[in-house]
Design an enzyme around this catalytic site. Sequence first.
Site, PDB file in Angstrom:
ATOM      1  N   GLY A   1      11.986  -1.963   1.060  1.00  0.00           N
ATOM      2  CA  GLY A   1      11.513  -1.892  -0.316  1.00  0.00           C
ATOM      3  C   GLY A   1      11.627  -0.473  -0.835  1.00  0.00           C
TER       4      GLY A   1
ATOM      5  CD  GLN B   1       9.249   4.696  -2.241  1.00  0.00           C
ATOM      6  OE1 GLN B   1       9.517   3.519  -2.465  1.00  0.00           O
ATOM      7  NE2 GLN B   1       9.072   5.183  -1.029  1.00  0.00           N
TER       8      GLN B   1
ATOM      9  CB  CYS C   1       5.776   4.815   2.948  1.00  0.00           C
ATOM     10  SG  CYS C   1       6.243   5.153   1.236  1.00  0.00           S
ATOM     11  CG  LEU C   2      12.061   4.263   2.740  1.00  0.00           C
ATOM     12  CD1 LEU C   2      13.119   3.793   1.755  1.00  0.00           C
ATOM     13  CD2 LEU C   2      12.667   4.481   4.124  1.00  0.00           C
TER      14      LEU C   2
ATOM     15  CG  HIS D   1       4.402  -0.423   0.763  1.00  0.00           C
ATOM     16  ND1 HIS D   1       3.903   0.247   1.863  1.00  0.00           N
ATOM     17  CD2 HIS D   1       5.267   0.439   0.167  1.00  0.00           C
ATOM     18  CE1 HIS D   1       4.433   1.467   1.908  1.00  0.00           C
ATOM     19  NE2 HIS D   1       5.279   1.603   0.898  1.00  0.00           N
ATOM     20  CD  GLU D   2       8.259  -0.902  -1.982  1.00  0.00           C
ATOM     21  OE1 GLU D   2       8.366   0.044  -2.784  1.00  0.00           O
ATOM     22  OE2 GLU D   2       8.299  -0.739  -0.754  1.00  0.00           O
TER      23      GLU D   2
ATOM     24  CG  HIS E   1       5.411   3.050  -3.763  1.00  0.00           C
ATOM     25  ND1 HIS E   1       5.167   4.372  -3.453  1.00  0.00           N
ATOM     26  CD2 HIS E   1       5.899   2.496  -2.638  1.00  0.00           C
ATOM     27  CE1 HIS E   1       5.483   4.594  -2.182  1.00  0.00           C
ATOM     28  NE2 HIS E   1       5.926   3.463  -1.659  1.00  0.00           N
TER      29      HIS E   1
HETATM   30 NI    NI Z   1       6.558   3.117   0.289  1.00  0.00          NI
END
Ligand code: NI
Length: 169
Positions: A45, A50, A92-93, A134-135, A138
């Site tokens: 995701g 991000q 998380c990236l 999660h997304e 964000h």
């Molecule tokens: Ni994330």
Amino acid sequence: MIYPIVKFPDPVLTTPAAAVTEFGPELRRLVDDMFESMYAASGVGLAAPQIGRSLRLTVIDCSVGEDPAQKLVLANPEIIRREGKQTGEEGCLSLPGFRADVTRALGVSVRAQDAEGNWFESSGEELLARAMQHEIDHLNGVLFITHLSTLKRDLIKRKIRKLQKDGEW
Ligand code: NI
């Protein structure tokens, strides 16, 4: 185009994003770039903040590029149903190298617009439900570490500060 992933503590990650209002070729290009950037980073995701774009837009693909049917574009998403509970390890990236157990709903339904602006509903369980929550977090400026105890969160923040000091972040 592959965008670099913005890392914590960049303020764009903790700022609520603005609604997507323009649905056209520019948004479709952004969506393509987000999928490309997500696959390059081996993520399931990616949210627009991000890559430094403060927009309520996210892409999800729990097959990591293996199954085109699992590609999901969510513009202006809202969670309209939550059911059950699951606890599992999450990363998380934007916080590379850090993982922790997070408790979330086991199943969710979301209402969102696609890249053309059409409203639709989509439901997910387990990993997909986790990715959706999660997304969407964000887009509200919330990172998974927000869901941890203060102790665990502060430990991660301290480690990141040290990595920054050593020029490794
Ligand atoms: Ni994330």
